[in-house]
Design an enzyme around this catalytic site. Structure first.
Site, PDB file in Angstrom:
ATOM      1  CB  SER A  17      47.518  39.145  43.041  1.00 12.26           C
ATOM      2  OG  SER A  17      47.301  37.784  43.401  1.00 12.26           O
ATOM      3  CE1 TYR A  54      42.376  40.111  41.317  1.00  7.90           C
ATOM      4  CE2 TYR A  54      43.584  38.081  41.723  1.00  7.90           C
ATOM      5  CZ  TYR A  54      43.225  39.353  42.111  1.00  7.90           C
ATOM      6  OH  TYR A  54      43.711  39.886  43.275  1.00  7.90           O
TER       7      TYR A  54
END
Ligand SMILES: NC(=O)c1ccc[n+]([C@@H]2O[C@H](COP(=O)([O-])OP(=O)(O)OC[C@H]3O[C@@H](n4cnc5c(N)ncnc54)[C@H](OP(=O)(O)O)[C@@H]3O)[C@@H](O)[C@H]2O)c1
Length: 266
Positions: A143, A156
């Site tokens: 990401s 995350y």
């Protein structure tokens, strides 16, 4: 790896029951790949497999597995060790929207297990066979939060930083083995990810989102070009080049066997 002409090759996709993983399944089937689709929701996988098999001649196998579960990871590792998997797409991931102290123990453990442990385990299981065959590709879905942490994304973001750093190291390990490792760093992509995290895409600026189809098509174009790090939403390629050059310069600047002067106590 020439993916455009890839008939009779086999891809294993984790998290293929929705979003980015499901689009990978469609696009790779269209390229002639046989598929092994992995996720927990067996019904979703079966529906997708039926659709893909009706549309073409590729073989599609589904394996319902929870990649936070030791026994289930073992079953997928066995496939990767014992079958000729040409492309592994480590796509399954989760990102609960909660600050570190507030996040449930179960969510924190599952995020680490899925985003980090499962990705490492499947990569390690895939590599020996690829090395023996001197061919293969691994796509690790990270990401852009790999280099940006927000108050509700600490864990995350850290797992995605892991994906990026791990991928960059493995790229160097296998560069002479005919194996390609691509770190894919999506930005906002319209999938179920946000709903699962307890968010709504409607709460964000719609201009930062692309479709999963746009994301995967760009990712495959990057893979075809042999890119090691692909960020489909970054229009100015120099941004990454400059960032990576600064990273290397910083590391070079750490290789000194004495504390910097600013830390010397008078
Ligand atoms: N959407 C974005 O904006 C965005 C941005 C950057 C990165 N990403 C990354 O893209 C990847 C795919 O996410 P997505 O956006 O496509 O979201 P998604 O639609 O929610 O897909 C997540 C996939 O992971 C699977 N999965 C979740 N937990 C699992 C488990 N315990 N075991 C096995 N499979 C599991 C889900 O299937 P089951 O629920 O059926 O198991 C689903 O197929 C993730 O790694 C995510 O971090 C997404």
């Amino acid at each position: 790896m020439g993916l455009t002409m890839s008939y009779s090759k086999t891809a294993l996709i984790s998290g293929a029951s929705s979003g980015i993983g499901a689009v990978y399944a469609e696009r790779l089937a269209a390229r002639g790949f046989n598929l092994v689709l992995v996720a927990r929701r067996a019904d979703r996988l079966s529906t997708l497999a039926e659709k893909l098999q009706q549309a073409g001649s590729t073989s599609v196998r589904t394996i319902a597995a929870d990649l936070t579960n030791e026994a289930d990871i073992g079953r997928i590792e066995n496939v990767l060790r014992n079958e000729a998997i040409d492309l592994l797409v480590n796509n399954a991931g989760m990102g609960p929207n909660a600050s570190t102290a507030v996040m449930s123990d179960a969510d924190a453990a599952a995020t680490l297990a899925l985003n980090v442990n499962a990705l490492v385990r499947l990569t390690r299981a895939a590599l020996p066979s690829m090395r023996t065959r001197k061919t293969g590709a691994i796509v690790n879905v990270g990401s852009v939060l790999a280099f940006h942490a927000l108050p509700s994304t600490s864990l995350y973001s850290a797992t995605k930083a892991f994906v990026l750093t791990f991928s960059r190291g493995v790229q160097q390990e296998v560069k002479d083995d005919g194996i390609v490792v691509q770190a894919l760093l999506p930005a906002g992509t319209i999938t179920e990810f946000y709903g699962t995290a307890g968010l709504s895409i409607d709460d964000f600026d719609p201009r930062v989102f692309m479709t999963a189809e746009q994301l995967v098509d760009a990712a495959l174009a990057g893979l075809d070009r042999g890119e090691e790090v692909t960020m489909p939403s970054v229009h100015d390629q120099h941004l990454w080049d400059d960032f990576d050059a600064a990273r290397q310069k910083l590391f070079g600047g750490t290789q000194n066997g004495a504390p910097a002067e600013r830390y010397l106590v008078a």
